[in-house]
Design an enzyme around this catalytic site. Sequence first.
Site, PDB file in Angstrom:
ATOM      1  N   GLY A  36       0.813  -1.204   0.000  1.00 46.98           N
ATOM      2  CA  GLY A  36       0.000   0.000   0.000  1.00 46.98           C
ATOM      3  C   GLY A  36       0.848   1.256   0.000  1.00 46.98           C
ATOM      4  O   GLY A  36       0.604   2.199  -0.768  1.00 46.98           O
ATOM      5  N   HIS A  37       1.872   1.290   0.857  1.00 50.03           N
ATOM      6  CA  HIS A  37       2.788   2.428   0.859  1.00 50.03           C
ATOM      7  C   HIS A  37       3.496   2.567  -0.485  1.00 50.03           C
ATOM      8  O   HIS A  37       3.612   3.674  -1.038  1.00 50.03           O
ATOM      9  CB  HIS A  37       3.862   2.251   1.940  1.00 50.03           C
ATOM     10  CG  HIS A  37       3.360   2.234   3.341  1.00 50.03           C
ATOM     11  ND1 HIS A  37       3.377   1.088   4.113  1.00 50.03           N
ATOM     12  CD2 HIS A  37       2.837   3.205   4.124  1.00 50.03           C
ATOM     13  CE1 HIS A  37       2.902   1.365   5.307  1.00 50.03           C
ATOM     14  NE2 HIS A  37       2.557   2.639   5.347  1.00 50.03           N
ATOM     15  N   GLN A 153      -8.698  10.390   8.555  1.00 52.54           N
ATOM     16  CA  GLN A 153      -7.436  11.115   8.514  1.00 52.54           C
ATOM     17  C   GLN A 153      -7.344  11.966   7.262  1.00 52.54           C
ATOM     18  O   GLN A 153      -6.944  13.146   7.310  1.00 52.54           O
ATOM     19  CB  GLN A 153      -6.270  10.125   8.560  1.00 52.54           C
ATOM     20  CG  GLN A 153      -4.918  10.732   8.267  1.00 52.54           C
ATOM     21  CD  GLN A 153      -3.820   9.701   8.282  1.00 52.54           C
ATOM     22  OE1 GLN A 153      -3.324   9.348   9.344  1.00 52.54           O
ATOM     23  NE2 GLN A 153      -3.414   9.211   7.114  1.00 52.54           N
ATOM     24  N   SER A 186       0.233  -1.955   8.410  1.00 57.23           N
ATOM     25  CA  SER A 186       1.442  -2.353   9.130  1.00 57.23           C
ATOM     26  C   SER A 186       1.105  -3.175  10.369  1.00 57.23           C
ATOM     27  O   SER A 186       1.920  -3.964  10.844  1.00 57.23           O
ATOM     28  CB  SER A 186       2.245  -1.116   9.527  1.00 57.23           C
ATOM     29  OG  SER A 186       2.655  -0.393   8.381  1.00 57.23           O
TER      30      SER A 186
END
Length: 283
Positions: A36-37, A153, A186
């Site tokens: 994803g990162h 977020q 994570s």
Amino acid sequence: MKTITQPDEIQSWTMRQRCAGKRLALVPTMGFFHEGHLALMRWARERADALLVSLFVNPTQFGPREDLKRYPRDPERDARLAEEVGVDVLFMPEAEAMFPDGHATWVEAPTLCRGLCAVQRPTHFRGVATVVAKLFVLTNPSLAVFGEKDWQQLAVIRRITRDLNLPVEVHGRPTVREADGLALSSRNVNLSPEERGQAPAIHRGLLHVARLVEEGETDSSLLLASLGKRYAREMPLGRVEYMAAVDPDQLYPVEEVSGPVLVAVAARFANARLIDNILISRK
């Protein structure tokens, strides 16, 4: 790839890039990179002349009983992966450099923190908003990229960017998932094998809600009740913290699905808290 640890050094580097006319992209992270990162980095790499990734486990977004010490870390592996996808600079500051003794200034968007994750984590988004604002000031990026899995977020960051007139394009990118639908996180490494087997039920439940809407159900309370029954049956090891149907921009609860609606969920396992969401609308 260059690694920088000091805020004044990263500010100088980015100012030189902007003065040279370069378009700079920022991908803020807390490290322990997964696909994803890396997908965010690749997307940003294609749209900028220089790519900066921040790796900072921000202590101000963790509550006193949360998992700051248990948050997974592997900076050497992260640096290797970042270099492989074409990152120009990896910014890895220490907490004391970002929040020195006497730090007393905070950035908040309280109207977006009345529900969802803010109920269990009341100071979380203040920490997120503050560190992102600091990163924007330090790095002066043309664009910054975030994942849509952390929808609240993203909404907070968009709001502070707008309200403070920060000259940054904020982009949200779709959640990257495992083959069985589990959103990459994570924290997934903290799941036991049994929990990992049940965790994909989070996404399956959200798809179930989307199907109900396609079939004509629009009452949010009925949709969430059906979702809760599925979770009780398919995910007994996970405790649901919240299930909510909200406006995707303002995040207030909605009673009927008459336009775009975000259905968001948080579930807590023994050593991992997982979140996910789906954006749906009545056709």
